[in-house]
Design a protein around this motif. Structure first.
Motif, PDB file in Angstrom:
ATOM      1  N   ALA A 213      -2.866   7.546   4.214  1.00  0.00           N
ATOM      2  CA  ALA A 213      -3.485   6.366   3.605  1.00  0.00           C
ATOM      3  C   ALA A 213      -3.922   6.626   2.169  1.00  0.00           C
ATOM      4  N   SER A 214      -4.122   7.893   1.799  1.00  0.00           N
ATOM      5  CA  SER A 214      -4.580   8.139   0.425  1.00  0.00           C
ATOM      6  C   SER A 214      -4.038   9.479  -0.090  1.00  0.00           C
ATOM      7  N   LEU A 215      -4.139   9.607  -1.397  1.00  0.00           N
ATOM      8  CA  LEU A 215      -3.560  10.753  -2.090  1.00  0.00           C
ATOM      9  C   LEU A 215      -4.206  12.075  -1.656  1.00  0.00           C
TER      10      LEU A 215
ATOM     11  N   ALA B 126       1.501   6.727  -6.820  1.00  0.00           N
ATOM     12  CA  ALA B 126       0.393   7.597  -7.240  1.00  0.00           C
ATOM     13  C   ALA B 126       0.826   9.067  -7.127  1.00  0.00           C
ATOM     14  N   LEU B 127       1.489   9.399  -6.014  1.00  0.00           N
ATOM     15  CA  LEU B 127       1.958  10.784  -5.842  1.00  0.00           C
ATOM     16  C   LEU B 127       3.030  11.118  -6.889  1.00  0.00           C
TER      17      LEU B 127
ATOM     18  N   THR C 211       4.308  11.263   2.098  1.00  0.00           N
ATOM     19  CA  THR C 211       3.218  10.285   2.288  1.00  0.00           C
ATOM     20  C   THR C 211       3.297   9.599   3.653  1.00  0.00           C
TER      21      THR C 211
ATOM     22  N   GLN D 185      -5.004  13.072   1.081  1.00  0.00           N
ATOM     23  CA  GLN D 185      -4.498  13.592   2.360  1.00  0.00           C
ATOM     24  C   GLN D 185      -3.164  14.337   2.201  1.00  0.00           C
TER      25      GLN D 185
ATOM     26  N   ALA E 211       0.826  -1.212   0.000  1.00  0.00           N
ATOM     27  CA  ALA E 211       0.000   0.000   0.000  1.00  0.00           C
ATOM     28  C   ALA E 211       0.865   1.269   0.000  1.00  0.00           C
ATOM     29  N   ASP E 212       1.929   1.315   0.808  1.00  0.00           N
ATOM     30  CA  ASP E 212       2.721   2.556   0.873  1.00  0.00           C
ATOM     31  C   ASP E 212       3.452   2.802  -0.447  1.00  0.00           C
TER      32      ASP E 212
ATOM     33  N   LEU F 290       0.918   4.174  -2.917  1.00  0.00           N
ATOM     34  CA  LEU F 290       0.618   5.580  -2.641  1.00  0.00           C
ATOM     35  C   LEU F 290       1.771   6.474  -3.133  1.00  0.00           C
ATOM     36  N   GLN F 291       2.997   6.055  -2.868  1.00  0.00           N
ATOM     37  CA  GLN F 291       4.146   6.840  -3.350  1.00  0.00           C
ATOM     38  C   GLN F 291       4.133   6.925  -4.872  1.00  0.00           C
TER      39      GLN F 291
END
Ligand SMILES: Cc1cc2nc3c(=O)[nH]c(=O)nc-3n(C[C@H](O)[C@H](O)[C@H](O)COP(=O)(O)OP(=O)(O)OC[C@H]3O[C@@H](n4cnc5c(N)ncnc54)[C@H](O)[C@@H]3O)c2cc1C
Length: 457
Positions: free
Chosen positions: A430-432, A381-382, A426, A434, A374-375, A378-379
């Motif tokens: 938990a999500s973009l 996606a960012l 990040t 934030q 998950a992390d 998220l990275q």
């Protein structure tokens, strides 16, 4: 190089780098003699021995363009848009490599690519001698000894300079070692690989998504699959040599099958000849070759795997070797002083080879252990968002390596800055939505200058 130096250059190895370098040199009118230990694959069939297909990216493609080989190679290449990740027991998911189909990599057949390069080298005027293994060098007399391993006949060749494109087990490197401190270190990865095949489906089509590099990540190990134009896939299992599980804990076919049934349950039915493939195909070794010195004054120089073999997890070994060919050809064109040309080549390429070696090792951990975290997601996606918000400034490391020709060392150092920024931005989220994008934008502007794409060699 001028006509005053019309004595041929002697190339050792007509693999991927050797055949390309011969083509580039011969096209400039430089006389080239190439000695290759294997038989001519155009007569005897290809005796490649490992990795049936390879990922070709922009660096390699650029070199092929310069050599006029783009069309012939690309006619037989399969596009790979991204990683198709197959988590254990979960749904598969495509993670695109780039923004669109302009940013993709290509699966090419090693044997066919080598044949195209050999044809090109000969058409350009290079002379290739097959069944000629470099067996020893008298550097004082500038004389090399070659052996035909079939007839056991040996003969000697006078040379002006030896260019070593004879791969990870380079005979030229071994011959140079007593004359110059190469600072040679080989670091075994401790993991090996075995190849298996997914054949076409009953209707003749691909059994799984063709335009992707498939990954079955399993933490300490993984399988990958690359498509072939024959609608097959070459599957490669990468696994530790020791420990549990490892090649050591799979002593026989029954153990291997049970391991696949447990850990690669969705892949096993795709490999109907699993038993034959497992039994027939050897376990390949992997590692990183580090040298502090690539040349012996103006008498010998190493390039490609002979100088910097790397683990295959960034799919860049050949791409890097092709960049070497362009660089060495350019340095040789710039001066008649071979020692100066070899030194300039080494100075230009060694830091870059070291950078891609490091990134290739890091990518193994990413591929086998991180692509379904998950992390990490998220990275990533960012990373995409920042790439859109800061075009030409925040360029994902994978993109710099695969879709541009910015020096590997630049990609490595900028990648470190970017990674730190992604982790920091990040942390604990938990999500973009934030992420405080305003703050991250300011950080990008403060830490990264625009990337010099035009400066790529
Ligand atoms: C499993 C695996 C997967 C890979 N996947 C990729 C990928 O997806 N993308 C990518 O870019 N790279 C990949 N690579 C790396 C790539 O295969 C190498 O970097 C590339 O082949 C290097 O080219 P080379 O010409 O330097 O060496 P080689 O291709 O090894 O060629 C060396 C040549 O020299 C000849 N030779 C050896 N010794 C002698 C001697 N004493 N005398 C005369 N001739 C000799 C050999 O027969 C051979 O023809 C992968 C490697 C492996 C092992």
């Amino acid at each position: 190089m001028t006509s005053a130096t019309a004595t041929p250059l002697t190339l050792v190895g007509a693999g991927l780098a050797g055949a390309l370098l011969a083509t580039l040199l011969a096209r400039r009118g430089v006389p080239v003699e190439v000695f290759e230990k294997r038989p001519d694959p155009r007569r005897r069939g290809y005796e490649g021995g490992r990795s049936i297909n390879l990922a070709l990216a922009e660096r390699g493609l650029h070199a092929l363009r310069v050599a006029g080989l783009q069309d012939v190679v690309m006619a037989q290449a399969v596009m790979m848009r991204g990683r198709m990740v197959h988590p254990l027991g979960g749904d598969s998911q495509l993670q695109r490599y780039g923004r669109d189909d302009g940013e993709v990599i290509w699966s090419v057949h090693r044997g066919r690519l080598n044949l195209a390069l050999l044809d090109a080298a000969e058409a350009a005027g290079a002379r290739i001698h097959f069944n000629q293994r470099l067996d020893g060098v008298d550097f004082a007399a500038r004389r090399a000894r070659f052996v035909d391993d079939h007839s056991r006949r040996a003969h000697e060749v006078d040379f002006r300079a030896l260019l070593g494109a004879d791969g990870a087990g380079s005979g030229l490197r071994a011959a140079m070692a007593p004359h110059v401190d190469l600072g040679e270190r080989f670091e075994p990865l401790g993991h090996g690989y075995k190849e298996l095949e997914i054949p076409p489906a009953a209707d003749g089509g691909f059994r799984i998504e063709p335009n992707a590099l498939h990954i079955w990540p399993r933490g300490g190990y993984m399988c990958i699959a690359l498509p072939n134009t024959e609608r097959t896939f070459t599957v490669t299992l990468f696994l530790p040599q020791q420990g549990d599980p490892s090649f050591a804990t799979l002593p026989d076919l029954a153990a291997a099958r049970a391991f696949f049934a447990r850990d690669f349950a969705d892949a096993l039915p795709l490999i109907p000849d699993f038993d034959a493939d497992w039994t027939r195909n050897p376990i390949g070794q992997l590692g990183t070759l580090r040298l502090q010195r690539w040349h012996l004054d103006g008498r010998a120089v190493l390039l490609g795997d002979a100088a910097h073999a790397m683990v295959p997890f960034h799919g860049q070994g050949m791409n890097c070797a092709f960049e070497d060919c362009l660089a060495l050809d350019r340095q040789l064109a710039a001066t008649d002083d071979l020692a100066a040309a070899f030194a300039a080549f080494e100075a230009e390429r060694r830091p870059n080879a070291e950078a891609i070696q490091a990134m290739a090792l890091e990518n193994y951990v990413e591929m086998r252990d991180r692509v379904d975290d998950a992390d990490f997601l998220l990275q990533r996606a960012l990373e995409r968002v920042l790439a859109d918000r800061h075009p030409g400034v925040f360029v994902p490391r994978y993109s710099m390596v695969s879709f541009t020709r910015v020096p590997y060392a630049t990609a490595f150092s900028r990648g470190q800055v970017q990674r730190a920024l992604l982790v920091e931005a990040t942390r604990g989220l938990a999500s973009l939505d934030q992420v405080d994008l305003g703050a991250v934008d300011a950080l990008v502007r403060a830490t990264l200058k625009p990337l010099d794409l035009a400066g790529a060699a």
